[in-house]
Scaffold this motif. Structure first.
Motif, mmCIF file in Angstrom:
data_model
loop_
_atom_site.group_PDB
_atom_site.id
_atom_site.type_symbol
_atom_site.label_atom_id
_atom_site.label_comp_id
_atom_site.label_asym_id
_atom_site.label_seq_id
_atom_site.Cartn_x
_atom_site.Cartn_y
_atom_site.Cartn_z
ATOM 1 N N VAL A 148 -7.171 9.253 -7.712
ATOM 2 C CA VAL A 148 -7.639 10.607 -7.407
ATOM 3 C C VAL A 148 -8.344 10.643 -6.059
ATOM 4 O O VAL A 148 -8.101 11.543 -5.238
ATOM 5 N N LEU A 149 -9.210 9.663 -5.800
ATOM 6 C CA LEU A 149 -9.902 9.611 -4.505
ATOM 7 C C LEU A 149 -8.911 9.416 -3.364
ATOM 8 O O LEU A 149 -9.047 10.039 -2.299
ATOM 9 N N ALA A 150 -7.915 8.552 -3.557
ATOM 10 C CA ALA A 150 -6.908 8.326 -2.514
ATOM 11 C C ALA A 150 -6.140 9.611 -2.221
ATOM 12 O O ALA A 150 -5.854 9.937 -1.050
ATOM 13 N N ALA A 151 -5.812 10.369 -3.273
ATOM 14 C CA ALA A 151 -5.102 11.634 -3.076
ATOM 15 C C ALA A 151 -5.988 12.656 -2.366
ATOM 16 O O ALA A 151 -5.529 13.389 -1.477
ATOM 17 N N LEU A 152 -7.270 12.714 -2.734
ATOM 18 C CA LEU A 152 -8.192 13.658 -2.100
ATOM 19 C C LEU A 152 -8.389 13.341 -0.625
ATOM 20 O O LEU A 152 -8.491 14.252 0.211
ATOM 21 N N LEU A 153 -8.443 12.050 -0.294
ATOM 22 C CA LEU A 153 -8.665 11.631 1.089
ATOM 23 C C LEU A 153 -7.363 11.564 1.885
ATOM 24 O O LEU A 153 -7.370 11.101 3.028
ATOM 25 N N VAL A 159 0.026 3.657 0.505
ATOM 26 C CA VAL A 159 -1.223 3.356 -0.204
ATOM 27 C C VAL A 159 -1.302 4.164 -1.493
ATOM 28 O O VAL A 159 -1.643 3.626 -2.561
ATOM 29 N N LEU A 160 -0.973 5.441 -1.406
ATOM 30 C CA LEU A 160 -1.021 6.298 -2.596
ATOM 31 C C LEU A 160 -0.002 5.850 -3.634
ATOM 32 O O LEU A 160 -0.277 5.881 -4.840
ATOM 33 N N ASP A 161 1.174 5.412 -3.169
ATOM 34 C CA ASP A 161 2.191 4.924 -4.109
ATOM 35 C C ASP A 161 1.695 3.699 -4.877
ATOM 36 O O ASP A 161 1.921 3.583 -6.087
#
Length: 238
Positions: A148-153, A159-161
């Motif tokens: 969730v933090l990776a998606a928000l940032l 990286v998200l994958d």
């Protein structure tokens, strides 16, 4: 007094500091999801998410430090985790500005969490006791928060994958771990149900399991009948 089979367990004391932290996390769920959905100020979203993560980190530890581990805590803590994770992923999947997470990931999160909640409720009524979360489930929750933090940032796609697939793997594996423990507990003879429940809670360092282990004498500590008559003790093999 232990609850009888097919009765809801007595959840005991509700108002404790750890339970208040779990309730705070539940309260934070809606504003976090709303801010994500509306693409609100990033600093507010990240700040509230970090506060929610900190409450998750502290509630269980405070319960053990203060000796206030309760049945309510075993209900509120995972419920807050699942509500926060599910609504955050829902908002990130369908927000109008820039959908970030795939729909299949949302379906995995909701299906897995819904099945665990339903299974836990059935098991609690059947054996009269709430079973604590396994450490692998907490690991899946931690990676879900990282995703969730990776998606928000707006992390780079590779990286998200990695975050999405790592979280997915832990969600699936932990679901099978819960299923295995639930089946063992539900099918165990009446006298062994508590053993299987302690087996699951021990993965989170539940103090009851440690206390019961410390209280149970080993074979080397119990003198046999012949030694008792002779007034001798068994040799120390430690």
């Amino acid at each position: 007094m232990t609850a009888r089979a097919n009765e809801w367990p007595d959840l005991g004391r509700f108002w404790t500091i750890p339970n208040a932290l779990s309730l705070l996390r539940l309260v934070l769920v809606m504003p976090i999801a709303w801010l994500i959905w509306q693409d609100g100020p990033l600093e507010w979203v990240v700040g509230l998410v970090l506060v929610a993560i900190l409450t998750d980190w502290f509630d269980g530890r405070l319960a053990r430090w203060l000796g206030t581990v309760s049945e309510w805590g075993k209900v509120l803590d995972p419920l807050a985790d699942k509500a926060a994770g599910g609504l955050a992923v829902l908002a990130l999947t369908f927000r109008a500005s820039e959908p970030t997470l795939p729909v299949w990931f949302l379906l995995l999160v909701l299906t897995r969490d819904g099945a665990i909640v339903a299974g836990s409720a059935i098991l609690a009524r059947r054996v009269g006791k709430v079973v604590m979360s396994a450490w692998l489930g907490k690991a899946a929750t931690t990676w879900l928060a990282i995703t969730v933090l990776a998606a928000l940032l707006r992390a780079d796609a590779p990286v998200l994958d990695v975050c999405v697939y790592m979280t997915s793997g832990l969600l699936v594996v932990s679901f099978f771990v819960y299923t295995w423990h639930f089946i063992r507990t539900a099918q165990a003879p009446e006298g062994q149900k508590k053993v299987y429940q302690m087996d699951l809670s021990a993965t989170r360092g539940h103090p009851d399991s440690a206390a019961s282990s410390a209280a149970a004498p080993t074979n080397a500590e119990v003198p046999n009948e012949e030694q008792a008559r002779q007034g001798t003790s068994p040799p120390n093999t430690s």
